[in-house]
Design a protein around this motif. Structure first.
Motif, PDB file in Angstrom:
ATOM      1  N   SER A  90      32.968  34.517  48.691  1.00 28.69           N
ATOM      2  CA  SER A  90      34.193  33.730  48.755  1.00 28.69           C
ATOM      3  C   SER A  90      34.605  33.285  47.349  1.00 28.69           C
ATOM      4  O   SER A  90      33.769  32.773  46.588  1.00 28.69           O
ATOM      5  N   LEU A  91      35.882  33.479  47.017  1.00 27.00           N
ATOM      6  CA  LEU A  91      36.371  33.033  45.710  1.00 27.00           C
ATOM      7  C   LEU A  91      36.253  31.521  45.577  1.00 27.00           C
ATOM      8  O   LEU A  91      35.945  31.007  44.506  1.00 27.00           O
ATOM      9  N   ARG A  92      36.472  30.815  46.652  1.00 25.88           N
ATOM     10  CA  ARG A  92      36.338  29.351  46.620  1.00 25.88           C
ATOM     11  C   ARG A  92      34.900  28.943  46.292  1.00 25.88           C
ATOM     12  O   ARG A  92      34.675  28.022  45.516  1.00 25.88           O
ATOM     13  N   ASP A  93      33.925  29.633  46.891  1.00 25.23           N
ATOM     14  CA  ASP A  93      32.522  29.316  46.623  1.00 25.23           C
ATOM     15  C   ASP A  93      32.146  29.614  45.179  1.00 25.23           C
ATOM     16  O   ASP A  93      31.499  28.804  44.518  1.00 25.23           O
ATOM     17  N   ALA A 110      34.157  29.876  42.588  1.00 19.86           N
ATOM     18  CA  ALA A 110      34.876  28.946  41.710  1.00 19.86           C
ATOM     19  C   ALA A 110      34.223  27.570  41.713  1.00 19.86           C
ATOM     20  O   ALA A 110      34.042  26.963  40.651  1.00 19.86           O
ATOM     21  N   ALA A 111      33.840  27.093  42.879  1.00 13.64           N
ATOM     22  CA  ALA A 111      33.196  25.775  42.966  1.00 13.64           C
ATOM     23  C   ALA A 111      31.875  25.756  42.198  1.00 13.64           C
ATOM     24  O   ALA A 111      31.593  24.796  41.472  1.00 13.64           O
ATOM     25  N   ASP A 128      38.845  25.988  39.341  1.00 14.22           N
ATOM     26  CA  ASP A 128      39.746  26.022  40.486  1.00 14.22           C
ATOM     27  C   ASP A 128      39.806  27.450  41.005  1.00 14.22           C
ATOM     28  O   ASP A 128      39.839  28.395  40.211  1.00 14.22           O
ATOM     29  N   HIS A 129      39.811  27.619  42.309  1.00 18.78           N
ATOM     30  CA  HIS A 129      39.818  28.975  42.867  1.00 18.78           C
ATOM     31  C   HIS A 129      41.069  29.749  42.481  1.00 18.78           C
ATOM     32  O   HIS A 129      41.050  30.965  42.393  1.00 18.78           O
ATOM     33  N   THR A 130      42.176  29.047  42.212  1.00 18.63           N
ATOM     34  CA  THR A 130      43.395  29.750  41.819  1.00 18.63           C
ATOM     35  C   THR A 130      43.258  30.373  40.426  1.00 18.63           C
ATOM     36  O   THR A 130      43.853  31.409  40.151  1.00 18.63           O
ATOM     37  N   LEU A 170      40.394  31.580  39.216  1.00 12.21           N
ATOM     38  CA  LEU A 170      39.584  32.775  39.458  1.00 12.21           C
ATOM     39  C   LEU A 170      40.436  33.891  40.046  1.00 12.21           C
ATOM     40  O   LEU A 170      40.385  35.034  39.601  1.00 12.21           O
ATOM     41  N   TRP A 171      41.240  33.563  41.034  1.00 13.78           N
ATOM     42  CA  TRP A 171      42.114  34.547  41.679  1.00 13.78           C
ATOM     43  C   TRP A 171      43.066  35.164  40.651  1.00 13.78           C
ATOM     44  O   TRP A 171      43.239  36.388  40.619  1.00 13.78           O
TER      45      TRP A 171
END
Length: 92
Positions: A48-51, A53-54, A59-61, A63-64
């Motif tokens: 997960s990009l959120r994981d 990034a955290a 911020d996940h944005t 990374l995206w």
């Protein structure tokens, strides 16, 4: 941030195909951004990009956007990702 001689996001230098595997025409920083995106994709390996990034304190944005070639990867972002993922992302 102004980059002398470079305008637009990294993906704007793809002349055919899709980021990051398309044909690139541009200065060396564009080639670095392509390689960072490729290495980062491999290191994430479906997580997960959120994981990710955290874990990297990003911020996940961000990374995206780096993965999609919409944003230039900066030194702090790369350092945080390399540290949290335990892999080299910066091109050799």
């Amino acid at each position: 941030m102004a980059r002398r001689g470079i305008s637009g996001p990294p993906r704007s230098f793809i002349t055919s195909g899709e980021w990051p595997d398309g044909v690139v025409e541009g200065p060396a920083p564009v080639l670095y951004a392509v390689e960072v995106s490729r290495r980062l994709t491999a290191a994430i390996d479906g997580r997960s990009l959120r994981d990710v990034a955290a874990e990297a304190d990003l911020d996940h944005t961000t990374l995206w956007a780096v993965l999609r070639g919409e944003r230039w990867p900066d030194l702090v972002t790369i350092a945080k990702l390399e540290t949290s993922l335990g892999v080299r992302i910066w091109p050799d």
